[in-house]
Design a protein around this motif. Structure first.
Motif, PDB file in Angstrom:
ATOM      1  N   ARG A   1       0.853  -1.183   0.000  1.00 28.00           N
ATOM      2  CA  ARG A   1       0.000   0.000   0.000  1.00 28.00           C
ATOM      3  C   ARG A   1       0.890   1.235   0.000  1.00 28.00           C
ATOM      4  O   ARG A   1       1.507   1.571   0.997  1.00 28.00           O
ATOM      5  CB  ARG A   1      -0.892  -0.030   1.244  1.00 28.00           C
ATOM      6  CG  ARG A   1      -1.962   1.032   1.247  1.00 28.00           C
ATOM      7  CD  ARG A   1      -2.764   0.985   2.522  1.00 28.00           C
ATOM      8  NE  ARG A   1      -3.693  -0.139   2.556  1.00 28.00           N
ATOM      9  CZ  ARG A   1      -4.861  -0.153   1.913  1.00 28.00           C
ATOM     10  NH1 ARG A   1      -5.215   0.866   1.182  1.00 28.00           N
ATOM     11  NH2 ARG A   1      -5.648  -1.196   1.998  1.00 28.00           N
TER      12      ARG A   1
ATOM     13  N   LEU B   1      -4.627  12.087  -5.917  1.00 25.07           N
ATOM     14  CA  LEU B   1      -6.071  12.222  -5.893  1.00 25.07           C
ATOM     15  C   LEU B   1      -6.694  11.956  -7.262  1.00 25.07           C
ATOM     16  O   LEU B   1      -7.721  11.273  -7.345  1.00 25.07           O
ATOM     17  CB  LEU B   1      -6.447  13.625  -5.404  1.00 25.07           C
ATOM     18  CG  LEU B   1      -7.681  13.708  -4.513  1.00 25.07           C
ATOM     19  CD1 LEU B   1      -7.419  13.015  -3.190  1.00 25.07           C
ATOM     20  CD2 LEU B   1      -8.076  15.147  -4.301  1.00 25.07           C
TER      21      LEU B   1
ATOM     22  N   ILE C   1      -7.037   8.294  -7.653  1.00 25.27           N
ATOM     23  CA  ILE C   1      -8.113   7.740  -6.822  1.00 25.27           C
ATOM     24  C   ILE C   1      -9.472   7.998  -7.450  1.00 25.27           C
ATOM     25  O   ILE C   1     -10.328   7.122  -7.486  1.00 25.27           O
ATOM     26  CB  ILE C   1      -8.059   8.343  -5.400  1.00 25.27           C
ATOM     27  CG1 ILE C   1      -6.787   7.863  -4.694  1.00 25.27           C
ATOM     28  CG2 ILE C   1      -9.291   7.958  -4.593  1.00 25.27           C
ATOM     29  CD1 ILE C   1      -6.585   8.446  -3.310  1.00 25.27           C
ATOM     30  N   ARG C   2      -9.641   9.189  -7.992  1.00 22.06           N
ATOM     31  CA  ARG C   2     -10.930   9.516  -8.603  1.00 22.06           C
ATOM     32  C   ARG C   2     -11.206   8.697  -9.862  1.00 22.06           C
ATOM     33  O   ARG C   2     -12.354   8.559 -10.275  1.00 22.06           O
ATOM     34  CB  ARG C   2     -11.004  11.014  -8.911  1.00 22.06           C
ATOM     35  CG  ARG C   2     -10.992  11.887  -7.651  1.00 22.06           C
ATOM     36  CD  ARG C   2     -11.082  13.366  -7.985  1.00 22.06           C
ATOM     37  NE  ARG C   2     -12.295  13.672  -8.723  1.00 22.06           N
ATOM     38  CZ  ARG C   2     -13.458  13.980  -8.161  1.00 22.06           C
ATOM     39  NH1 ARG C   2     -13.552  14.047  -6.862  1.00 22.06           N
ATOM     40  NH2 ARG C   2     -14.508  14.229  -8.902  1.00 22.06           N
TER      41      ARG C   2
ATOM     42  N   PRO D   1     -12.834   4.231  -9.657  1.00 23.33           N
ATOM     43  CA  PRO D   1     -14.168   3.660  -9.886  1.00 23.33           C
ATOM     44  C   PRO D   1     -14.451   3.328 -11.344  1.00 23.33           C
ATOM     45  O   PRO D   1     -15.185   2.383 -11.637  1.00 23.33           O
ATOM     46  CB  PRO D   1     -15.109   4.759  -9.391  1.00 23.33           C
ATOM     47  CG  PRO D   1     -14.320   5.496  -8.371  1.00 23.33           C
ATOM     48  CD  PRO D   1     -12.904   5.495  -8.899  1.00 23.33           C
ATOM     49  N   MET D   2     -13.862   4.052 -12.257  1.00 21.28           N
ATOM     50  CA  MET D   2     -14.064   3.738 -13.674  1.00 21.28           C
ATOM     51  C   MET D   2     -13.445   2.389 -14.009  1.00 21.28           C
ATOM     52  O   MET D   2     -14.012   1.604 -14.762  1.00 21.28           O
ATOM     53  CB  MET D   2     -13.433   4.807 -14.560  1.00 21.28           C
ATOM     54  CG  MET D   2     -13.924   6.216 -14.288  1.00 21.28           C
ATOM     55  SD  MET D   2     -13.457   7.328 -15.639  1.00 21.28           S
ATOM     56  CE  MET D   2     -13.256   8.854 -14.737  1.00 21.28           C
TER      57      MET D   2
ATOM     58  N   ARG E   1     -10.165  -3.380  -2.566  1.00 19.50           N
ATOM     59  CA  ARG E   1      -9.541  -3.400  -1.248  1.00 19.50           C
ATOM     60  C   ARG E   1      -8.944  -2.033  -0.935  1.00 19.50           C
ATOM     61  O   ARG E   1      -9.126  -1.484   0.141  1.00 19.50           O
ATOM     62  CB  ARG E   1      -8.455  -4.486  -1.192  1.00 19.50           C
ATOM     63  CG  ARG E   1      -7.937  -4.735   0.224  1.00 19.50           C
ATOM     64  CD  ARG E   1      -6.930  -5.896   0.281  1.00 19.50           C
ATOM     65  NE  ARG E   1      -7.031  -6.792  -0.858  1.00 19.50           N
ATOM     66  CZ  ARG E   1      -6.082  -6.947  -1.782  1.00 19.50           C
ATOM     67  NH1 ARG E   1      -4.939  -6.285  -1.675  1.00 19.50           N
ATOM     68  NH2 ARG E   1      -6.256  -7.775  -2.795  1.00 19.50           N
ATOM     69  N   PHE E   2      -8.261  -1.480  -1.933  1.00 14.08           N
ATOM     70  CA  PHE E   2      -7.670  -0.161  -1.734  1.00 14.08           C
ATOM     71  C   PHE E   2      -8.718   0.880  -1.351  1.00 14.08           C
ATOM     72  O   PHE E   2      -8.510   1.716  -0.470  1.00 14.08           O
ATOM     73  CB  PHE E   2      -6.947   0.302  -3.003  1.00 14.08           C
ATOM     74  CG  PHE E   2      -6.354   1.675  -2.862  1.00 14.08           C
ATOM     75  CD1 PHE E   2      -5.079   1.848  -2.350  1.00 14.08           C
ATOM     76  CD2 PHE E   2      -7.101   2.794  -3.215  1.00 14.08           C
ATOM     77  CE1 PHE E   2      -4.549   3.119  -2.187  1.00 14.08           C
ATOM     78  CE2 PHE E   2      -6.580   4.068  -3.054  1.00 14.08           C
ATOM     79  CZ  PHE E   2      -5.306   4.231  -2.536  1.00 14.08           C
ATOM     80  N   LEU E   3      -9.869   0.820  -2.010  1.00  8.99           N
ATOM     81  CA  LEU E   3     -10.925   1.799  -1.758  1.00  8.99           C
ATOM     82  C   LEU E   3     -11.734   1.483  -0.500  1.00  8.99           C
ATOM     83  O   LEU E   3     -12.545   2.290  -0.067  1.00  8.99           O
ATOM     84  CB  LEU E   3     -11.875   1.861  -2.957  1.00  8.99           C
ATOM     85  CG  LEU E   3     -11.307   2.456  -4.244  1.00  8.99           C
ATOM     86  CD1 LEU E   3     -12.323   2.325  -5.374  1.00  8.99           C
ATOM     87  CD2 LEU E   3     -10.938   3.917  -4.031  1.00  8.99           C
ATOM     88  N   GLY E   4     -11.514   0.298   0.039  1.00  8.96           N
ATOM     89  CA  GLY E   4     -12.334  -0.106   1.174  1.00  8.96           C
ATOM     90  C   GLY E   4     -13.718  -0.541   0.747  1.00  8.96           C
ATOM     91  O   GLY E   4     -14.649  -0.578   1.545  1.00  8.96           O
ATOM     92  N   TRP E   5     -13.851  -0.890  -0.538  1.00  7.87           N
ATOM     93  CA  TRP E   5     -15.154  -1.312  -1.052  1.00  7.87           C
ATOM     94  C   TRP E   5     -15.357  -2.809  -0.893  1.00  7.87           C
ATOM     95  O   TRP E   5     -16.358  -3.352  -1.346  1.00  7.87           O
ATOM     96  CB  TRP E   5     -15.311  -0.929  -2.530  1.00  7.87           C
ATOM     97  CG  TRP E   5     -15.487   0.549  -2.738  1.00  7.87           C
ATOM     98  CD1 TRP E   5     -15.426   1.523  -1.780  1.00  7.87           C
ATOM     99  CD2 TRP E   5     -15.761   1.230  -3.966  1.00  7.87           C
ATOM    100  NE1 TRP E   5     -15.648   2.748  -2.333  1.00  7.87           N
ATOM    101  CE2 TRP E   5     -15.846   2.613  -3.676  1.00  7.87           C
ATOM    102  CE3 TRP E   5     -15.943   0.798  -5.295  1.00  7.87           C
ATOM    103  CZ2 TRP E   5     -16.107   3.554  -4.657  1.00  7.87           C
ATOM    104  CZ3 TRP E   5     -16.197   1.750  -6.265  1.00  7.87           C
ATOM    105  CH2 TRP E   5     -16.274   3.115  -5.948  1.00  7.87           C
TER     106      TRP E   5
ATOM    107  N   SER F   1     -19.400  -0.542   4.897  1.00  3.88           N
ATOM    108  CA  SER F   1     -19.448   0.461   5.947  1.00  3.88           C
ATOM    109  C   SER F   1     -20.869   0.990   6.057  1.00  3.88           C
ATOM    110  O   SER F   1     -21.503   1.281   5.050  1.00  3.88           O
ATOM    111  CB  SER F   1     -18.514   1.625   5.621  1.00  3.88           C
ATOM    112  OG  SER F   1     -17.181   1.176   5.514  1.00  3.88           O
TER     113      SER F   1
ATOM    114  N   HIS G   1     -20.468  -0.516  -3.619  1.00  6.91           N
ATOM    115  CA  HIS G   1     -19.356   0.371  -3.279  1.00  6.91           C
ATOM    116  C   HIS G   1     -19.095   0.372  -1.781  1.00  6.91           C
ATOM    117  O   HIS G   1     -18.519   1.323  -1.242  1.00  6.91           O
ATOM    118  CB  HIS G   1     -19.635   1.800  -3.740  1.00  6.91           C
ATOM    119  CG  HIS G   1     -19.773   1.931  -5.219  1.00  6.91           C
ATOM    120  ND1 HIS G   1     -19.789   0.852  -6.071  1.00  6.91           N
ATOM    121  CD2 HIS G   1     -19.888   3.018  -6.039  1.00  6.91           C
ATOM    122  CE1 HIS G   1     -19.923   1.273  -7.317  1.00  6.91           C
ATOM    123  NE2 HIS G   1     -19.985   2.566  -7.323  1.00  6.91           N
TER     124      HIS G   1
ATOM    125  N   LEU H   1     -21.023   0.729   0.720  1.00  7.46           N
ATOM    126  CA  LEU H   1     -21.720   1.707   1.553  1.00  7.46           C
ATOM    127  C   LEU H   1     -23.151   1.250   1.781  1.00  7.46           C
ATOM    128  O   LEU H   1     -23.885   0.955   0.834  1.00  7.46           O
ATOM    129  CB  LEU H   1     -21.711   3.068   0.850  1.00  7.46           C
ATOM    130  CG  LEU H   1     -22.095   4.264   1.710  1.00  7.46           C
ATOM    131  CD1 LEU H   1     -21.018   4.526   2.757  1.00  7.46           C
ATOM    132  CD2 LEU H   1     -22.279   5.509   0.837  1.00  7.46           C
TER     133      LEU H   1
END
Lengths: 219, 219
Positions: A5, A11, A14-15, A18-19, A79-83, A87, A110, A112
Motif C-alpha cells: 500500500r 487524488l 483515486i478519482r 471507480p471507472m 480493497r484499496f478503496l475499502g469497497w 461500511s 461500493h 456503503l
DNA sequence: TAGATTGTTAATCGATTAACAATC
DNA sequence: TAGATTGTTAATCGATTAACAATC
C-alpha cells in the motif's frame, strides 16, 4: 502481485479508480480473465500509459503481452478503496436529495450501506422511506454509538450544514460526505469529502458560455 | 477593470469559482463593498495567492491596500460562468435523483431553470412533480425544439444512459450534465460534464480505509 | 509617510505523457 | 522467434506556491 500500500497515491488517480472498477466488473461478467491497458484505455477514452500508471499505484502487476488479471485487479482496487467490506452510514437531512440517496442501490457495490435517515422535521420523523426509518436528529448520537456508524451523508439545507456537521462530529462520526454548498470546519481527524454540484455545474455552464461567445450567428 | 475573456482558464480554477460566488454573495448581503484576497482565503481555507491568481483569471483587478470590488467581481464571475442569464434545462429520468434535482431551488441562482422532466415509464408520465410536468421521452425532440432547450440533466439508470444520451443529441441537446455512472460518447460539439458520485465516494472511502489501516487498536 | 495588498515573475511541485528496455 | 505489452526512467506540461517590486 505485490500488495504494498503506497504511502501516497494521487487524488486524480483515486478519482479514476471507480471507472476501472466498472470496466473490470463488465469484463468479469463476460468471463474475461485478462485485460490489457490498451483495452481499458479504449473503453474509457484515455491513454494506455495512464492506465498502467494508475494500476501500478494500487500495486497489481500485469504480464507483458497478456495484460492484467481481471479478478485480482478488481479485488486489489476494491480493497484499496475499502469497497471490499461494508461500511454503514446515516443520511442526515431527509429532503429530496437525502431520500434519493437513501434509495440509490448503487452504493451496495461500493461498500456503503445506508441504515437510516435523520431529520429535524417532526412531520418526517417516523415515516420510513425506501424501507429506512427517519429518526429525529436528537437521536443521532445514541444511534451512531449503538450501531457503530462512522459515516454521515449530509444533505441538509446549506444554512443548517455547519450546525448539523457539529452534531455529527459530537456523535462520533468520523467521515462526512458533504452534499451541501457549505464549507465545513471540523476537528482534525474527521474526514470531509465534498460532493460539489456547483463546481460541476460551473464547468458545464462556463463551457456553454464560452461556446456561445465564440459561435455567434447560426440561427 | 479589464474584461478580457482569456482563451484558456484552468479547470481547477473554474471549479473554485462557485466558492467565490458564495463568499461574495454573503459579502454583498452584508453591504461590504470591498474584499481582500487574504479575507477570502481565510473564509475558504486556502491561500491568498491562489485567490489572486483565480480572480486575475476572470479579469477583474483589485486595488492595492483595499482589495477587490465585491459587486463587480461577483458580476464578472457570474458572467464568465454564464450564470448571469438563465438557461433552460430538461431532466431526463424522473427517478428519485431526477425528481430531487427538479425540486432543488439552488439552481435558480446559478442560471439554470428546469422546465420539465422526461421518463419512459407511463405511470410517471403526466404526474407533475414540484409543479413540473413529466413527459414521455418520445416527446423530447419536439419539446426541446419548441422551447429551445439545450441542456439535459441525465438521471436515468446506468444501463439506459448511452441510449438516452443518443436521443438527447438527436433532439438537439447541446450540453449533457451526466449523473449516471456511464461514460458517454457524443458527437463533437456536444458538451458532456460528468457529475461523478463514485469518484467522490472513492476519495472518501479510500481515506477512511487508509485511516483504518494506519490506526489499529484504540478500541 | 508607512504599511497592507495587489499583480508579476520565478520556483516548486505533482500529474501526464513520451520513450524505450525488459519480458513473455 | 517476432511482436505486443509491461513497467521504468525521463520529458513535458500545468497548477500551486513563493518572492518581491509596484501601488495606493
Amino acid at each position: 502481485m505485490a500488495t504494498g500500500r503506497r504511502i501516497s497515491i494521487g487524488l486524480p488517480t483515486i478519482r479514476r479508480l471507480p471507472m476501472y472498477v466498472a470496466i473490470l466488473e463488465q469484463a468479469r461478467q463476460a468471463s474475461q480473465e485478462r485485460i490489457s491497458s490498451p483495452q481499458i484505455a479504449e473503453l474509457l477514452g484515455f491513454e494506455a500509459i495512464q492506465v498502467r500508471k494508475d494500476l501500478a499505484a494500487v500495486g497489481v502487476s500485469g504480464q507483458p503481452r497478456v495484460g492484467f488479471p481481471v479478478v485480482e485487479l478488481l479485488q486489489a482496487i476494491e480493497r484499496f478503496l475499502g469497497w471490499d467490506n461494508v461500511s454503514d452510514a446515516f443520511v442526515i437531512g431527509a429532503g429530496h436529495l437525502g431520500v434519493a440517496l437513501a434509495g440509490y442501490d448503487g452504493f451496495a457495490g461500493h461498500g456503503l450501506k445506508i441504515l437510516a435517515l435523520f431529520d429535524r422535521d417532526p412531520a418526517k420523523v417516523g415515516t420510513p422511506v425506501h424501507g429506512k426509518e427517519i429518526f429525529d436528529i436528537e437521536r443521532l448520537g445514541e444511534l451512531a454509538q449503538r450501531l457503530g456508524v462512522r459515516i454521515a451523508i449530509l444533505t441538509v439545507p446549506d444554512e443548517a450544514a455547519a450546525e448539523v456537521a457539529g452534531l455529527a462530529v459530537q456523535a462520533g462520526i468520523e467521515a462526512i460526505w458533504n452534499f451541501t454548498g457549505t464549507k465545513l470546519t471540523v476537528p482534525e481527524g474527521v474526514i470531509v469529502e465534498r460532493m460539489d454540484l456547483a463546481a460541476s455545474l460551473a464547468v458545464l455552464s462556463s463551457r456553454l458560455a464560452a461556446e456561445r461567445a465564440r459561435g455567434r450567428g447560426r440561427a
